[in-house]
Design an enzyme around this catalytic site. Structure first.
Site, short mmCIF file in Angstrom:
data_model
loop_
_atom_site.label_atom_id
_atom_site.label_comp_id
_atom_site.label_asym_id
_atom_site.label_seq_id
_atom_site.Cartn_x
_atom_site.Cartn_y
_atom_site.Cartn_z
CB SER A 90 -0.95 -0.05 1.21
OG SER A 90 -1.96 0.91 1.10
CG HIS A 146 -4.49 -1.96 -1.83
ND1 HIS A 146 -4.96 -2.60 -0.71
CD2 HIS A 146 -3.79 -0.89 -1.36
CE1 HIS A 146 -4.54 -1.97 0.37
NE2 HIS A 146 -3.83 -0.93 0.00
#
Length: 198
Positions: free
Chosen positions: A97, A122
């Site tokens: 992330s 993501h």
């Protein structure tokens, strides 16, 4: 009957901490471990500025983090690009992330990882709440952050923006080898000596 106090006095740990801090500084090594927060960003920024002022020699940054606050990751990402000293980014454990975003701050040829590192890309998420108008504003900001993160991944991996936007629609986990194929990592290393000449 009183329970004996088994905690270590703070004064006993301070010399050890100071010793380790000094050794890390002298070896030009910085650790980014744990959740990315504003406190972490301030600490990393302060250390990067100090190391940059100390010497133009490369700085080795080891990263193991699940990610965290997007803007704190942005601050570290921008500071890594701001300083003059070159930075070797070394992934270990997991880089996910917001941590992947700061990992991508350095040129691909300076992005390494240890053999068992896993990577996660993501889209950002957020818990929007409050009045409908505020929820709409937060949703727009999340979309902007998603586009910005996707552009960074595309720029630093050589993937098209369209492909990255599809890839980050859901969690995409990668092994060290898969991260090389994707363009996140240049090389898997096992020993610090492999960084010589970087």
């Amino acid at each position: 009957m009183d329970t004996p106090d088994t905690t270590t006095p703070a004064s006993a740990t301070e010399p050890r901490t100071s010793y380790l801090e000094e050794k890390a500084f002298k070896s030009r090594t910085l650790l980014i471990f744990g959740t990315v927060t504003d406190v972490m960003a301030a600490d990393v920024t302060r250390r990067l500025i100090a190391l940059d002022a100390d010497s133009a020699e490369p700085i080795d940054v080891l990263v193991s983090s699940p990610g965290g606050h997007v803007e704190s990751g942005d601050a570290i990402h921008d500071m890594l690009r701001f300083i003059a000293a070159p930075v070797n980014m070394i992934g270990t454990g997991w880089v996910g992330s917001a941590a992947t975003h700061l990992y991508l701050a350095v040129p691909r040829e300076r992005r390494y990882c240890l053999p068992n590192t896993r990577f996660l890309i993501h889209q950002p998420s957020g818990g929007a709440g409050g009045p409908a108008s505020d929820i709409a504003i937060q949703a727009r900001e999340i979309v902007k952050a998603r586009e910005r993160i996707a552009r960074t991944i595309a720029r630093e991996t050589g993937k098209s923006l369209e492909e990255v936007l599809v890839d980050i629609e859901r969690d995409r986990w990668m092994s060290a080898e898969e991260a090389i194929d994707y363009g996140l990592v240049s090389r898997i290393i096992q020993r610090k000596t492999e960084l010589r000449g970087a």
